[in-house]
Design a protein around this motif. Structure first.
Motif, PDB file in Angstrom:
ATOM      1  N   VAL A  32       0.893  -1.276  -0.065  1.00 18.24           N
ATOM      2  CA  VAL A  32       0.139  -0.054  -0.202  1.00 18.24           C
ATOM      3  C   VAL A  32       0.928   1.227  -0.063  1.00 18.24           C
ATOM      4  O   VAL A  32       1.598   1.191   0.882  1.00 18.24           O
ATOM      5  N   GLU A  33       0.615   2.204  -0.889  1.00 11.45           N
ATOM      6  CA  GLU A  33       1.625   3.506  -1.015  1.00 11.45           C
ATOM      7  C   GLU A  33       0.416   4.589  -1.551  1.00 11.45           C
ATOM      8  O   GLU A  33      -0.250   4.505  -2.212  1.00 11.45           O
ATOM      9  N   PRO A  34       0.929   5.674  -0.776  1.00 14.72           N
ATOM     10  CA  PRO A  34      -0.089   7.027  -1.057  1.00 14.72           C
ATOM     11  C   PRO A  34       0.186   7.369  -2.310  1.00 14.72           C
ATOM     12  O   PRO A  34       1.303   7.240  -2.680  1.00 14.72           O
ATOM     13  N   VAL A  35      -0.765   7.844  -2.945  1.00 14.13           N
ATOM     14  CA  VAL A  35      -0.807   8.628  -4.353  1.00 14.13           C
ATOM     15  C   VAL A  35      -0.860  10.027  -4.154  1.00 14.13           C
ATOM     16  O   VAL A  35      -1.524  10.641  -3.402  1.00 14.13           O
ATOM     17  N   GLU A  36       0.231  10.580  -4.618  1.00 14.20           N
ATOM     18  CA  GLU A  36       0.638  12.237  -4.490  1.00 14.20           C
ATOM     19  C   GLU A  36       0.365  12.711  -5.844  1.00 14.20           C
ATOM     20  O   GLU A  36       0.824  12.291  -6.757  1.00 14.20           O
ATOM     21  N   PRO A  37      -0.523  13.838  -5.795  1.00 16.83           N
ATOM     22  CA  PRO A  37      -0.972  14.611  -4.710  1.00 16.83           C
ATOM     23  C   PRO A  37      -2.029  13.785  -4.108  1.00 16.83           C
ATOM     24  O   PRO A  37      -2.700  13.162  -4.811  1.00 16.83           O
ATOM     25  N   GLY A  38      -2.590  13.883  -2.600  1.00 11.78           N
ATOM     26  CA  GLY A  38      -3.544  13.024  -2.213  1.00 11.78           C
ATOM     27  C   GLY A  38      -4.641  13.250  -2.378  1.00 11.78           C
ATOM     28  O   GLY A  38      -5.633  12.430  -1.997  1.00 11.78           O
ATOM     29  N   GLY A  39      -5.229  14.437  -2.883  1.00 13.70           N
ATOM     30  CA  GLY A  39      -6.590  15.110  -3.212  1.00 13.70           C
ATOM     31  C   GLY A  39      -7.104  15.699  -2.022  1.00 13.70           C
ATOM     32  O   GLY A  39      -6.592  15.756  -0.940  1.00 13.70           O
ATOM     33  N   TRP A  40      -8.449  16.012  -2.062  1.00 12.49           N
ATOM     34  CA  TRP A  40      -9.157  16.988  -1.180  1.00 12.49           C
ATOM     35  C   TRP A  40     -10.472  16.137  -0.722  1.00 12.49           C
ATOM     36  O   TRP A  40     -10.593  16.033   0.689  1.00 12.49           O
ATOM     37  N   ASP A  41     -11.297  15.756  -1.661  1.00 16.50           N
ATOM     38  CA  ASP A  41     -12.384  14.995  -1.411  1.00 16.50           C
ATOM     39  C   ASP A  41     -12.003  13.577  -0.688  1.00 16.50           C
ATOM     40  O   ASP A  41     -12.874  13.287   0.251  1.00 16.50           O
ATOM     41  N   ASN A  42     -11.016  13.102  -1.330  1.00 15.18           N
ATOM     42  CA  ASN A  42     -10.702  11.629  -0.778  1.00 15.18           C
ATOM     43  C   ASN A  42      -9.328  11.637  -0.731  1.00 15.18           C
ATOM     44  O   ASN A  42      -8.325  12.080  -1.258  1.00 15.18           O
ATOM     45  N   ARG A  43      -8.698  10.662  -0.072  1.00 18.39           N
ATOM     46  CA  ARG A  43      -7.266   9.979  -0.031  1.00 18.39           C
ATOM     47  C   ARG A  43      -7.310   8.817  -0.811  1.00 18.39           C
ATOM     48  O   ARG A  43      -8.012   8.096  -0.522  1.00 18.39           O
ATOM     49  N   THR A  44      -6.056   8.902  -1.743  1.00 18.41           N
ATOM     50  CA  THR A  44      -6.120   7.884  -2.796  1.00 18.41           C
ATOM     51  C   THR A  44      -4.777   6.993  -2.360  1.00 18.41           C
ATOM     52  O   THR A  44      -3.674   7.775  -2.158  1.00 18.41           O
ATOM     53  N   PHE A  45      -4.758   5.737  -2.492  1.00 18.25           N
ATOM     54  CA  PHE A  45      -3.530   4.857  -2.301  1.00 18.25           C
ATOM     55  C   PHE A  45      -3.502   3.749  -3.067  1.00 18.25           C
ATOM     56  O   PHE A  45      -4.644   3.179  -3.638  1.00 18.25           O
ATOM     57  N   ARG A  46      -2.428   3.418  -3.710  1.00 19.53           N
ATOM     58  CA  ARG A  46      -1.984   2.416  -4.612  1.00 19.53           C
ATOM     59  C   ARG A  46      -2.077   0.846  -3.690  1.00 19.53           C
ATOM     60  O   ARG A  46      -1.496   0.937  -2.774  1.00 19.53           O
ATOM     61  N   LEU A  47      -3.012   0.004  -4.400  1.00 19.85           N
ATOM     62  CA  LEU A  47      -2.927  -1.302  -3.583  1.00 19.85           C
ATOM     63  C   LEU A  47      -2.289  -2.130  -4.642  1.00 19.85           C
ATOM     64  O   LEU A  47      -3.097  -2.711  -5.772  1.00 19.85           O
ATOM     65  N   GLY A  48      -1.077  -2.922  -4.437  1.00 20.28           N
ATOM     66  CA  GLY A  48      -0.445  -3.608  -5.423  1.00 20.28           C
ATOM     67  C   GLY A  48      -0.206  -2.972  -6.619  1.00 20.28           C
ATOM     68  O   GLY A  48       0.121  -1.630  -6.826  1.00 20.28           O
ATOM     69  N   ASP A  49      -0.199  -3.591  -7.877  1.00 18.81           N
ATOM     70  CA  ASP A  49      -0.053  -2.995  -9.013  1.00 18.81           C
ATOM     71  C   ASP A  49      -1.101  -2.716  -9.636  1.00 18.81           C
ATOM     72  O   ASP A  49      -1.030  -1.749 -10.730  1.00 18.81           O
ATOM     73  N   ASN A  50      -2.351  -3.165  -9.638  1.00 22.69           N
ATOM     74  CA  ASN A  50      -3.303  -3.052 -10.275  1.00 22.69           C
ATOM     75  C   ASN A  50      -4.764  -2.353  -9.710  1.00 22.69           C
ATOM     76  O   ASN A  50      -5.629  -2.679 -10.085  1.00 22.69           O
ATOM     77  N   MET A  51      -4.526  -1.912  -8.495  1.00 26.10           N
ATOM     78  CA  MET A  51      -5.789  -1.422  -7.916  1.00 26.10           C
ATOM     79  C   MET A  51      -5.421  -0.164  -7.257  1.00 26.10           C
ATOM     80  O   MET A  51      -4.276   0.041  -6.803  1.00 26.10           O
ATOM     81  N   SER A  52      -6.409   0.836  -6.756  1.00 24.57           N
ATOM     82  CA  SER A  52      -6.372   1.711  -5.822  1.00 24.57           C
ATOM     83  C   SER A  52      -7.558   1.797  -4.886  1.00 24.57           C
ATOM     84  O   SER A  52      -8.451   1.128  -5.083  1.00 24.57           O
ATOM     85  N   VAL A  53      -7.151   2.347  -3.682  1.00 19.36           N
ATOM     86  CA  VAL A  53      -8.053   2.484  -2.783  1.00 19.36           C
ATOM     87  C   VAL A  53      -8.404   3.975  -2.322  1.00 19.36           C
ATOM     88  O   VAL A  53      -7.408   4.754  -2.260  1.00 19.36           O
ATOM     89  N   ARG A  54      -9.682   4.342  -2.398  1.00 14.49           N
ATOM     90  CA  ARG A  54     -10.087   5.621  -2.170  1.00 14.49           C
ATOM     91  C   ARG A  54     -11.046   5.909  -0.859  1.00 14.49           C
ATOM     92  O   ARG A  54     -11.936   5.280  -0.880  1.00 14.49           O
ATOM     93  N   LEU A  55     -10.529   6.728  -0.084  1.00 20.46           N
ATOM     94  CA  LEU A  55     -11.296   7.007   1.038  1.00 20.46           C
ATOM     95  C   LEU A  55     -11.678   8.420   1.376  1.00 20.46           C
ATOM     96  O   LEU A  55     -10.841   9.250   1.348  1.00 20.46           O
ATOM     97  N   PRO A  56     -12.984   8.597   1.398  1.00 23.73           N
ATOM     98  CA  PRO A  56     -13.664  10.162   1.767  1.00 23.73           C
ATOM     99  C   PRO A  56     -12.753  10.602   2.880  1.00 23.73           C
ATOM    100  O   PRO A  56     -12.570  10.015   4.019  1.00 23.73           O
ATOM    101  N   SER A  57     -12.517  11.926   2.776  1.00 22.04           N
ATOM    102  CA  SER A  57     -11.802  12.764   3.812  1.00 22.04           C
ATOM    103  C   SER A  57     -12.727  13.349   4.665  1.00 22.04           C
ATOM    104  O   SER A  57     -12.254  13.814   5.805  1.00 22.04           O
ATOM    105  N   ALA A  58     -14.085  13.444   4.753  1.00 26.18           N
ATOM    106  CA  ALA A  58     -14.797  14.076   5.371  1.00 26.18           C
ATOM    107  C   ALA A  58     -16.439  13.409   5.166  1.00 26.18           C
ATOM    108  O   ALA A  58     -16.633  12.843   4.019  1.00 26.18           O
ATOM    109  N   ALA A  59     -17.063  13.703   6.254  1.00 23.81           N
ATOM    110  CA  ALA A  59     -18.620  13.236   5.757  1.00 23.81           C
ATOM    111  C   ALA A  59     -19.143  13.765   4.831  1.00 23.81           C
ATOM    112  O   ALA A  59     -19.942  12.930   4.094  1.00 23.81           O
ATOM    113  N   SER A  60     -19.088  14.818   4.199  1.00 22.21           N
ATOM    114  CA  SER A  60     -19.768  15.436   3.577  1.00 22.21           C
ATOM    115  C   SER A  60     -19.383  14.866   2.044  1.00 22.21           C
ATOM    116  O   SER A  60     -20.055  15.216   1.015  1.00 22.21           O
TER     117      SER A  60
END
Length: 281
Positions: free
Chosen positions: A28-56
């Motif tokens: 798991v590695e962070p993707v830069e820039p990380g984004g505002w609405d979501n934080r994005t991470f690379r998962l392995g070679d073929n996937m990404s993970v996105r997590l909302p940064s706030a309830a809105s």
């Protein structure tokens, strides 16, 4: 406002291990820039993970999970397609998504070989998006900060920004542009809109547009919001190529100028209520 939630690689690893253990050994590695609405991470070679940064922003997860797989087959370029939906856990309070990884670098990092050709490719992508059946799609609203909706929702803060910037820009001309935008409107059936067409959300490979990401601001409505890039990134020949390829009416372009003006004004004035918009490009 952002809730005080620490979103880092460690959290992503814990969430993956708990909910998708078959992926637990992948790096798991962070993707830069990380984004505002979501934080994005690379998962392995073929996937990404996105997590909302706030309830809105959490409502974007269900929207993308439902609609992106339906939009993707009708578009000429790759877009993110969800592979799995995560649940709150490990101290993280909102749903989140795993997507297939898309190749390319954000256009914001440079690498465009021919800006005019890039503008045409983007216009062709948007035209394909606008042709997709929009019945039952989510109407513009708070979930996407009214992208595709009426600009009037931002009238009060736009006028406040104009007042704050008096003496620093030509407010008379800006007010004329704003009034024209408020008087414009989409007279056709609502269409799908991306909602945040910016270089940070456009991927480039070998000098060409190769993918479009971040549909969190998507909705069904007026496409004028997608035209902002004509002023923020295109000019001269590239802007004309973008306009010609889209072939939208003057009301759409008046609305697009209004969206561009609103963004510029809240950014320049540092309006406290628009930290999100000022941070996004």
């Amino acid at each position: 406002m952002h809730q005080d939630v620490s979103i880092d690689s460690g959290l992503v690893r814990r969430l993956i291990a708990a909910q998708f253990p078959h992926w637990a050994d992948l790096p798991v590695e962070p993707v830069e820039p990380g984004g505002w609405d979501n934080r994005t991470f690379r998962l392995g070679d073929n996937m990404s993970v996105r997590l909302p940064s706030a309830a809105s922003y959490a409502a974007q997860v269900e929207k993308e999970q439902r609609w992106l797989p339906r939009l993707a087959p009708h578009l000429p370029l790759p877009i993110p397609v969800p592979l799995a939906k995560g649940a709150p856990g490990e101290g993280y309070p909102w749903p989140w998504s795993v997507y297939g990884w898309l190749r390319g670098r954000p256009a914001a990092n440079g690498g465009i070989a021919d800006l005019t050709g890039f503008a045409r490719s983007l216009a062709n992508f948007l035209l394909a998006l606008y042709r997709i059946d929009a019945n039952d799609g989510p109407p513009a609203g708070q979930h996407n900060f009214h992208r595709g909706g009426r600009l009037a929702v931002y009238d009060t803060e736009t006028r406040a920004a104009l007042s704050a910037l008096a003496g620093r820009l030509d407010t008379d001309t800006a007010q004329e542009v704003w009034a024209s935008a408020l008087g414009s409107g989409w007279q056709r059936p609502p269409v799908w809109v991306h909602g945040d067409v910016a270089f940070g959300n456009l991927l480039v490979e070998d000098g060409r547009l190769c993918g479009v990401i971040d549909f969190g601001s998507s909705a069904v409505g007026d496409p004028a919001c997608d035209l902002v890039i004509a002023w923020t990134e295109f000019s001269g020949e590239s802007r004309q190529a973008f306009r010609d390829a889209l072939a939208l009416d003057e009301e759409a372009w008046a609305g697009g100028r209004g969206w561009a003006l609103w963004k510029a004004l809240i950014t320049a004035s540092g309006h406290d209520g628009n930290q999100r918009e000022a941070a996004k490009s």
